[in-house]
Write a protein that holds these residues in place. Structure first.
Motif, PDB file in Angstrom:
ATOM      1  N   VAL A  88      39.626   0.524  51.489  1.00 40.42           N
ATOM      2  CA  VAL A  88      39.808  -0.194  50.370  1.00 40.42           C
ATOM      3  C   VAL A  88      42.003  -0.644  50.586  1.00 40.42           C
ATOM      4  CG1 VAL A  88      41.035  -1.108  48.016  1.00 40.42           C
ATOM      5  CG2 VAL A  88      39.226   0.342  48.855  1.00 40.42           C
ATOM      6  N   THR A 135      37.160   6.196  50.490  1.00 41.22           N
ATOM      7  CA  THR A 135      36.663   4.912  50.193  1.00 41.22           C
ATOM      8  C   THR A 135      38.225   4.692  49.430  1.00 41.22           C
ATOM      9  OG1 THR A 135      35.092   5.619  48.734  1.00 41.22           O
ATOM     10  CG2 THR A 135      36.107   3.865  47.892  1.00 41.22           C
ATOM     11  N   TYR A 136      39.114   5.342  49.079  1.00 44.19           N
ATOM     12  CA  TYR A 136      40.780   4.629  48.440  1.00 44.19           C
ATOM     13  C   TYR A 136      40.774   3.814  49.917  1.00 44.19           C
ATOM     14  CZ  TYR A 136      41.270   6.346  44.223  1.00 44.19           C
ATOM     15  OH  TYR A 136      40.763   6.533  42.934  1.00 44.19           O
ATOM     16  N   LEU A 169      35.501   9.907  47.776  1.00 42.29           N
ATOM     17  CA  LEU A 169      36.774   9.731  47.415  1.00 42.29           C
ATOM     18  C   LEU A 169      37.822   8.860  47.537  1.00 42.29           C
ATOM     19  CD1 LEU A 169      37.424   7.561  44.257  1.00 42.29           C
ATOM     20  CD2 LEU A 169      38.597   9.459  43.466  1.00 42.29           C
TER      21      LEU A 169
END
Length: 102
Positions: A8, A4-5, A1
């Motif tokens: 982005v 992913t952050y 996670l």
């Protein structure tokens, strides 16, 4: 996670149009502005709802109703808090700082 952050954030910082279009969505921007108020209000609202007669003896299938009610009330009260409390204070402080001599 976390990766992913990070991806982005990296894409947004480099000006990736797809990420900027999604994150620049009007509704997401408003939620982002009111997010601190939403964060502050969600717990008292959850506590209040958990004591409400509608939810106090509710079965597990009522959990979705609880979450919908909590999210809706948190968004609404968080936005009201932003609009009529935080935003005027931020604007007043900003005006006062702009008038201060260097």
């Amino acid at each position: 996670l976390s990766v992913t952050y990070a991806v982005v954030i990296f894409l947004a910082a480099t000006g990736h149009s797809g990420v900027n279009r999604v994150l620049g969505n009007r509704w997401l921007v408003h939620i982002g502005l009111a997010s601190y108020g939403i964060y502050l209000w969600h717990w008292p609202i959850a506590q209040w709802l958990s004591q409400a007669s509608y939810f106090i003896d509710a079965d597990a299938y009522m959990l979705i109703d609880f979450w919908i009610a909590m999210a809706s009330l948190s968004l609404m009260i968080g936005w009201i808090s932003w609009r009529w409390l935080e935003e005027p204070i931020i604007e007043a402080v900003g005006q006062r700082l702009r008038r201060r001599p260097d």
